[in-house]
Design an enzyme around this catalytic site. Structure first.
Site, short mmCIF file in Angstrom:
data_model
loop_
_atom_site.label_atom_id
_atom_site.label_comp_id
_atom_site.label_asym_id
_atom_site.label_seq_id
_atom_site.Cartn_x
_atom_site.Cartn_y
_atom_site.Cartn_z
N HIS A 136 0.67 45.06 0.41
CA HIS A 136 -0.73 45.39 0.18
C HIS A 136 -0.90 45.99 -1.21
O HIS A 136 -0.16 46.89 -1.60
CB HIS A 136 -1.23 46.40 1.22
CG HIS A 136 -2.59 46.95 0.92
ND1 HIS A 136 -2.81 48.29 0.63
CD2 HIS A 136 -3.80 46.34 0.84
CE1 HIS A 136 -4.10 48.48 0.40
NE2 HIS A 136 -4.72 47.32 0.52
N SER A 137 -1.85 45.45 -1.98
CA SER A 137 -2.20 46.01 -3.28
C SER A 137 -0.96 46.09 -4.19
O SER A 137 -0.33 45.07 -4.46
CB SER A 137 -2.86 47.37 -3.09
OG SER A 137 -3.52 47.80 -4.25
N MET A 138 -0.57 47.28 -4.64
CA MET A 138 0.62 47.39 -5.48
C MET A 138 1.84 46.84 -4.78
O MET A 138 2.74 46.25 -5.41
CB MET A 138 0.87 48.84 -5.89
CG MET A 138 2.03 49.03 -6.86
SD MET A 138 2.62 50.73 -7.01
CE MET A 138 3.60 50.91 -5.52
#
Length: 340
Positions: A136-138
């Site tokens: 998720h994300s980073m």
């Protein structure tokens, strides 16, 4: 005595090291109803302490390594994983300096490649030779970089609110400023030597929600349960302050295209309509995001699946049922492309 808050009664202090050897299990014909909401705490020794993680499902199941976003922790997957196929073994790790993992040694900066190294260390400890990555994300950017460096180790890549790359600054001066900022902030933190601030549970949650407008109160409370330690003075965030200023790896679109050619696995990208990768939230990066999406589609072709869903940047935590079906179909699909 301090004690770490742990979700659903699992005590961090009671976790034990778990090193398990397994072959990726075939996913055909496995039950697709969700895994039980019970998890096991894991610890993996590293030279500066340990990397913490939590696991769901049978250890002999198909391995899936789950990577959280910047300044979050493994609890970000708490509501999603119980809805996914129970034939898999899900391990959600805390990056160094996050959650229940040890902080890096004094004087060290949190380089992006260090997070990728955390993934390689955990995979080695688990003796996984080939597995699925979900980020998720980073965590998606870390998963993407791992795929470029170790393409033979990843069979599927799931990106939640991430395109697998960190967006490059607009120009050279912006890039130089970002690097200078990493050094200056590290030295500033070392000079201050501040004691972590203690807050009441209500204040700690409020501070977290103020910094993450996409989080619901329930989602914030879930992250806080692994992201803070209770002390006599109140709750103290577990994350290392140095992790707030990470040294990132940036790429041009041309570099992204070349890296995409290294991916041997199938890719699922889920973008939220009110997330961070939609046009109205990235006004100055629209061309980059559009070019990158086109590069994914043209380079990976039938190996990629793009899905746009309603929800925010934390849709997998706030409303996991919105994405669980898409992810489950992707995980259980074999030689044919999973369909929405």
């Amino acid at each position: 005595m301090q004690r770490s808050l742990a979700l659903r009664g699992a005590q961090a202090g009671g976790s034990t090291d778990l090193l398990c050897s397994m072959e990726p299990a075939a996913l055909a014909n496995v039950p697709t109803s969700g895994v039980k909401d019970k998890h096991q705490e894991l610890k993996f020794p590293v030279p500066w302490g340990h990397v913490a993680a939590k696991a769901w499902g049978p250890s002999e199941g198909h391995p899936v390594l789950c990577l959280h976003g910047w300044l979050d922790n493994a609890n970000t997957f708490d509501k999603l994983i119980p809805l996914l196929p129970r034939g898999c073994y899900y391990v959600a790790m805390d990056f160094s300096g996050h959650g229940l993992s040890s902080h890096r040694p004094a004087g060290c900066t949190y380089h992006f490649l260090d997070y990728v190294t955390d993934v390689r260390r955990v995979a080695a400890a688990l003796q996984w030779r080939r597995f699925t990555l979900m980020g998720h994300s980073m965590g998606g950017a870390v998963a993407g970089m791992f795929c470029f460096l170790y393409p033979e180790m990843v069979d599927k890549l799931i990106l939640l609110e991430s395109l697998g790359f960190l967006l490059a600054p607009e120009d050279t001066e912006a890039w130089l400023k970002s690097k200078r900022r990493v050094i200056d902030r590290l030295l500033s933190l070392e000079a201050k030597e501040q004691t972590p601030k203690a807050r009441s549970p209500e204040a700690a949650l409020q501070r977290l929600l103020e910094a993450n407008s996409h989080l619901t109160a329930e989602g914030g409370a879930i992250l806080l349960q692994r992201g803070a330690t209770e002390t006599p003075a109140g709750l103290v965030y577990n994350r290392d302050m140095r992790a707030r200023t990470q040294s990132r790896e940036y790429f041009t679109v041309e570099q992204c295209v070349k890296l995409l050619q290294k991916i041997q696995d199938r890719v699922l990208i889920i973008i939220s309509q009110d997330g961070l990768l939609v046009p109205h939230n990235l006004p100055s990066r629209n061309d980059f995001v559009k070019a990158l999406q086109e590069a994914f589609e043209s380079t990976l072709k039938e190996h990629i699946q793009l899905a746009e869903v309603p929800g925010s940047h934390f849709v997998h935590l706030n409303e996991p049922e919105v994405v669980s079906g898409i992810i489950s179909n992707f995980l259980t699909a074999q030689n044919t492309r999973a369909r929405l």
